[in-house]
Design a protein around this motif. Structure first.
Motif, PDB file in Angstrom:
ATOM      1  N   LYS A   1       0.936  -1.046  -0.050  1.00  0.00           N
ATOM      2  CA  LYS A   1       0.011  -0.017   0.082  1.00  0.00           C
ATOM      3  C   LYS A   1       0.981   1.020   0.063  1.00  0.00           C
ATOM      4  O   LYS A   1       1.509   1.499  -1.109  1.00  0.00           O
ATOM      5  N   GLU A   2       0.698   1.860   1.188  1.00  0.00           N
ATOM      6  CA  GLU A   2       1.672   3.417   1.020  1.00  0.00           C
ATOM      7  C   GLU A   2       2.737   3.224   2.041  1.00  0.00           C
ATOM      8  O   GLU A   2       2.445   3.443   3.457  1.00  0.00           O
ATOM      9  N   PRO A   3       4.022   2.986   1.525  1.00  0.00           N
ATOM     10  CA  PRO A   3       4.986   2.644   2.552  1.00  0.00           C
ATOM     11  C   PRO A   3       5.672   3.843   3.265  1.00  0.00           C
ATOM     12  O   PRO A   3       5.268   5.021   2.598  1.00  0.00           O
ATOM     13  N   GLU A   4       6.348   3.780   4.149  1.00  0.00           N
ATOM     14  CA  GLU A   4       6.792   5.060   4.916  1.00  0.00           C
ATOM     15  C   GLU A   4       7.939   5.764   4.127  1.00  0.00           C
ATOM     16  O   GLU A   4       8.356   4.752   3.165  1.00  0.00           O
ATOM     17  N   GLU A   5       8.487   6.821   4.471  1.00  0.00           N
ATOM     18  CA  GLU A   5       9.306   7.497   3.659  1.00  0.00           C
ATOM     19  C   GLU A   5      10.604   6.640   3.178  1.00  0.00           C
ATOM     20  O   GLU A   5      11.077   6.737   1.959  1.00  0.00           O
ATOM     21  N   ASN A   6      11.198   6.232   4.290  1.00  0.00           N
ATOM     22  CA  ASN A   6      12.586   5.386   4.124  1.00  0.00           C
ATOM     23  C   ASN A   6      12.347   4.212   2.871  1.00  0.00           C
ATOM     24  O   ASN A   6      13.246   4.155   2.146  1.00  0.00           O
ATOM     25  N   ILE A   7      11.261   3.674   3.169  1.00  0.00           N
ATOM     26  CA  ILE A   7      11.247   2.352   2.360  1.00  0.00           C
ATOM     27  C   ILE A   7      10.820   2.791   0.850  1.00  0.00           C
ATOM     28  O   ILE A   7      10.893   2.424  -0.090  1.00  0.00           O
ATOM     29  N   TRP A   8       9.840   3.983   0.956  1.00  0.00           N
ATOM     30  CA  TRP A   8       9.261   4.677  -0.422  1.00  0.00           C
ATOM     31  C   TRP A   8      10.708   4.930  -1.150  1.00  0.00           C
ATOM     32  O   TRP A   8      10.812   4.744  -2.396  1.00  0.00           O
ATOM     33  N   ASN A   9      11.649   5.592  -0.571  1.00  0.00           N
ATOM     34  CA  ASN A   9      12.933   6.123  -0.936  1.00  0.00           C
ATOM     35  C   ASN A   9      13.699   4.729  -1.708  1.00  0.00           C
ATOM     36  O   ASN A   9      14.022   4.873  -2.887  1.00  0.00           O
ATOM     37  N   ALA A  10      13.814   3.902  -1.052  1.00  0.00           N
ATOM     38  CA  ALA A  10      14.614   2.837  -1.477  1.00  0.00           C
ATOM     39  C   ALA A  10      14.005   1.901  -2.574  1.00  0.00           C
ATOM     40  O   ALA A  10      14.463   1.720  -3.538  1.00  0.00           O
ATOM     41  N   LEU A  11      12.420   1.749  -2.295  1.00  0.00           N
ATOM     42  CA  LEU A  11      11.984   1.069  -3.361  1.00  0.00           C
ATOM     43  C   LEU A  11      11.897   2.042  -4.770  1.00  0.00           C
ATOM     44  O   LEU A  11      12.006   1.354  -5.772  1.00  0.00           O
ATOM     45  N   PHE A  12      11.758   3.127  -4.594  1.00  0.00           N
ATOM     46  CA  PHE A  12      11.868   4.122  -5.878  1.00  0.00           C
ATOM     47  C   PHE A  12      13.108   3.936  -6.658  1.00  0.00           C
ATOM     48  O   PHE A  12      13.213   3.764  -7.737  1.00  0.00           O
ATOM     49  N   TRP A  13      14.364   3.903  -5.689  1.00  0.00           N
ATOM     50  CA  TRP A  13      15.659   4.012  -6.350  1.00  0.00           C
ATOM     51  C   TRP A  13      15.719   2.546  -7.172  1.00  0.00           C
ATOM     52  O   TRP A  13      16.454   2.224  -8.172  1.00  0.00           O
ATOM     53  N   VAL A  14      15.197   1.345  -6.508  1.00  0.00           N
ATOM     54  CA  VAL A  14      15.370   0.160  -7.029  1.00  0.00           C
ATOM     55  C   VAL A  14      14.506  -0.099  -8.377  1.00  0.00           C
ATOM     56  O   VAL A  14      15.038  -0.590  -9.403  1.00  0.00           O
ATOM     57  N   VAL A  15      13.307   0.544  -8.586  1.00  0.00           N
ATOM     58  CA  VAL A  15      12.503   0.748  -9.625  1.00  0.00           C
ATOM     59  C   VAL A  15      13.459   1.389 -10.505  1.00  0.00           C
ATOM     60  O   VAL A  15      13.590   1.122 -11.690  1.00  0.00           O
ATOM     61  N   GLN A  16      13.960   2.410 -10.426  1.00  0.00           N
ATOM     62  CA  GLN A  16      14.611   2.979 -11.250  1.00  0.00           C
ATOM     63  C   GLN A  16      15.757   2.297 -12.019  1.00  0.00           C
ATOM     64  O   GLN A  16      16.056   2.508 -13.039  1.00  0.00           O
ATOM     65  N   LEU A  17      16.364   1.408 -10.873  1.00  0.00           N
ATOM     66  CA  LEU A  17      17.555   0.874 -11.423  1.00  0.00           C
ATOM     67  C   LEU A  17      17.050  -0.259 -12.621  1.00  0.00           C
ATOM     68  O   LEU A  17      17.889  -0.251 -13.483  1.00  0.00           O
ATOM     69  N   PHE A  18      16.016  -0.889 -12.331  1.00  0.00           N
ATOM     70  CA  PHE A  18      15.813  -1.834 -13.075  1.00  0.00           C
ATOM     71  C   PHE A  18      15.125  -1.221 -14.496  1.00  0.00           C
ATOM     72  O   PHE A  18      15.195  -1.913 -15.582  1.00  0.00           O
ATOM     73  N   VAL A  19      14.449  -0.136 -14.416  1.00  0.00           N
ATOM     74  CA  VAL A  19      14.094   0.518 -15.508  1.00  0.00           C
ATOM     75  C   VAL A  19      15.153   0.947 -16.661  1.00  0.00           C
ATOM     76  O   VAL A  19      15.213   0.798 -17.665  1.00  0.00           O
ATOM     77  N   CYS A  20      16.306   1.296 -15.451  1.00  0.00           N
ATOM     78  CA  CYS A  20      17.398   1.843 -16.526  1.00  0.00           C
ATOM     79  C   CYS A  20      18.119   0.511 -17.189  1.00  0.00           C
ATOM     80  O   CYS A  20      18.381   0.943 -18.473  1.00  0.00           O
ATOM     81  N   VAL A  21      18.064  -0.332 -16.308  1.00  0.00           N
ATOM     82  CA  VAL A  21      18.856  -1.652 -16.979  1.00  0.00           C
ATOM     83  C   VAL A  21      18.085  -1.958 -18.380  1.00  0.00           C
ATOM     84  O   VAL A  21      18.793  -2.219 -19.415  1.00  0.00           O
ATOM     85  N   ASN A  22      16.909  -2.159 -18.331  1.00  0.00           N
ATOM     86  CA  ASN A  22      15.995  -2.358 -19.233  1.00  0.00           C
ATOM     87  C   ASN A  22      15.880  -1.495 -20.494  1.00  0.00           C
ATOM     88  O   ASN A  22      16.081  -1.995 -21.735  1.00  0.00           O
ATOM     89  N   ALA A  23      15.736  -0.237 -20.134  1.00  0.00           N
ATOM     90  CA  ALA A  23      15.894   0.643 -21.205  1.00  0.00           C
ATOM     91  C   ALA A  23      16.997   0.925 -21.907  1.00  0.00           C
ATOM     92  O   ALA A  23      17.023   0.917 -23.125  1.00  0.00           O
ATOM     93  N   VAL A  24      18.260   0.877 -21.099  1.00  0.00           N
ATOM     94  CA  VAL A  24      19.459   1.161 -22.006  1.00  0.00           C
ATOM     95  C   VAL A  24      20.059   0.062 -22.453  1.00  0.00           C
ATOM     96  O   VAL A  24      20.734   0.103 -23.641  1.00  0.00           O
ATOM     97  N   ALA A  25      19.959  -1.258 -22.062  1.00  0.00           N
ATOM     98  CA  ALA A  25      20.319  -2.338 -22.411  1.00  0.00           C
ATOM     99  C   ALA A  25      19.980  -2.669 -23.871  1.00  0.00           C
ATOM    100  O   ALA A  25      20.853  -2.954 -24.877  1.00  0.00           O
ATOM    101  N   LYS A  26      18.605  -2.327 -24.214  1.00  0.00           N
ATOM    102  CA  LYS A  26      18.080  -2.167 -25.492  1.00  0.00           C
ATOM    103  C   LYS A  26      18.800  -1.653 -26.396  1.00  0.00           C
ATOM    104  O   LYS A  26      18.957  -1.786 -27.547  1.00  0.00           O
TER     105      LYS A  26
END
Lengths: 221, 229
Positions: free
Chosen positions: B54-79
């Motif tokens: 649901k709605e995570p607290e701020e530290n977890i929000w931050n961590a999750l956001f950057w992990v999402v960014q990492l995987f998006v970047c791997v997928n977008a750039v690898a291509k």
């Protein structure tokens, strides 16, 4: 025999370091008690690691300039021996921190960043395994090695100096050199650095010779 | 005289780089499925997180956001390198100097990743709640982070493309290398959640900028060697 003197020197120095390191009377520094003796074993490991990684990156660049496979062998041997000493440095540090900091892996910036740096170099070793073409492996891993070394310096040199560490000598924990008034520890520490670095170079040259023979067999066997 | 010559040189190289970037953008638009594939990837990842926490607290929000960014970047750039066939790479090699090619790829990936960063930020705020106190500051950090991630992964994608287009290799090489940058980004962005200023912030920005410059410089120097075959 004349050119093997440094191997004898290494053995003699290390014998002295092991005997004196465990028996000499050391000053009690803070809460470290007798665990300060780890200085003679933990710190030289990092010097060995740096020495080997430096050799490795120099030969990687040299390989890119010359395309000589023997340069690549030297680079790869430097990398793997460097990783070996890095892991030993990490292990001796973790053992020490278990009894002085009260945890094997604590939230210490130096421990974290060296952990990352070692992972980068482990990836270098994995990368090497993933090629079958010798020239391509040499070229690609040389390029990755330059990247790895370029990140090793900020990770282990710049970032740890920007933040407080639990290590002795930084922030609130007392340093060793200021308490070691009689230079008892320094008399063991400097020979320890020389002895361990010479030993690591010795292992490295053995590996280079072995790998060169393997390459010779592959090409002309 | 000399100045005019340098000016002409810069102009010709700029026009080449712009042509290459245009070609990449055009290709991207023609193969829209890849673009929308990544958009769907962002959307579904964030939606899964929403279903789980649901709605995570701020530290977890931050961590999750950057992990999402990492995987998006791997997928977008690898291509960007994997989509180029061997024959086409050879064709480019005969046309332009490899340095122009890598600069064009860097610019293209930076643009792509900056756009995706904003998209994933909007997605995260929409699905995971908005714990941000300084949203504009965070937006700036997110774009900066997207740029830093894409710079490093462009070079790694180029290396992985050499290893017979092995995408798994990119993760093996990339994740250890990206760790310090992610650590810095997570620390910098923590200021967006707190009303008080964080000590040592300029130093961290400087370090991040330094790493970006380092990656660009290494890419420019090393890529020509990588392409030599």
């Amino acid at each position: 025999m004349a050119k093997h003197w440094w191997k004898f020197l290494s053995v003699i120095l290390l014998l002295y370091v092991i005997i004196a390191g465990f028996s000499v009377e050391i000053p009690v520094i803070g809460t470290n008690e007798q665990s300060s003796r780890n200085l003679f074993f933990h710190v030289p490991m990092w010097m060995c690691m740096y020495a080997n990684f430096t050799i490795s990156v120099v030969y990687s660049v040299w390989y890119l300039a010359t395309n000589d496979l023997r340069k690549d062998i030297v680079a790869s041997s430097g990398g793997s021996v460097g990783v070996l000493f890095g892991l030993m440095g990490f292990a001796t540090g973790a053992l020490w921190s278990t009894y002085t900091w009260g945890g094997t892996i604590v939230n210490d910036p130096k421990q974290l960043t060296t952990g990352i740096a070692l992972t980068i170099y482990l990836a270098y070793l994995v990368l090497r395994q993933s090629f079958t073409d010798l020239d391509k492996r040499a070229r690609v891993s040389a390029i990755y090695n330059v990247f790895a070394f370029a990140l090793l310096i900020p990770l282990t040199y710049i970032i740890p100096r920007m933040v407080d560490s639990l290590h002795p000598g930084s922030a609130t924990s007392p340093g060793f050199s200021s308490k070691d008034t009689n230079h008892v520890m320094m008399r063991v520490f400097y020979p320890a650095i020389i002895g361990w670095v010479l030993l690591s170079i010795w292992i490295f040259t053995l590996r280079v010779r072995y790998k060169k023979l393997a390459l010779k067999n592959l090409l002309h066997g | 005289m000399v100045l005019a010559f340098i000016f002409a040189l810069v102009k010709s190289s700029l026009s080449r780089i712009i042509a290459l970037v245009k070609k990449d953008l055009l290709l991207e638009w023609r193969q829209r499925h890849a673009l929308f594939g990544i958009l769907l990837y962002v959307f579904s990842t964030v939606f899964v997180i929403n279903l789980m926490v649901k709605e995570p607290e701020e530290n977890i929000w931050n961590a999750l956001f950057w992990v999402v960014q990492l995987f998006v970047c791997v997928n977008a750039v690898a291509k960007s390198f994997l989509q180029e066939s061997r024959g086409r790479l050879l064709y480019f090699y005969s046309l332009v100097h490899p340095r122009y090619f890598i600069v064009a790829k860097l610019i293209y990936n930076v643009l792509l990743m900056a756009a995706f960063s904003v998209v994933s930020l909007v997605c995260c705020i929409f699905f995971l709640g908005n714990p941000l106190i300084h949203p504009l500051y965070f937006l700036g950090v997110v774009v900066l982070g997207g740029v830093s991630l894409s710079l490093l992964f462009t070079m790694l994608a180029a290396i992985a493309a050499q290893a017979s287009h092995n995408a798994a290799l990119m993760a093996i090489m990339g994740f250890p290398l990206i760790m310090p940058i992610l650590m810095l980004l997570a620390n910098i962005s923590r200021s967006a959640f707190a009303p008080v200023a964080q000590p040592g912030l300029p130093g961290m920005f400087l370090l991040l900028g330094g790493m970006d410059v380092l990656v660009i410089a290494l890419a420019l120097v090393l890529f020509p060697y990588l392409w030599k075959e």
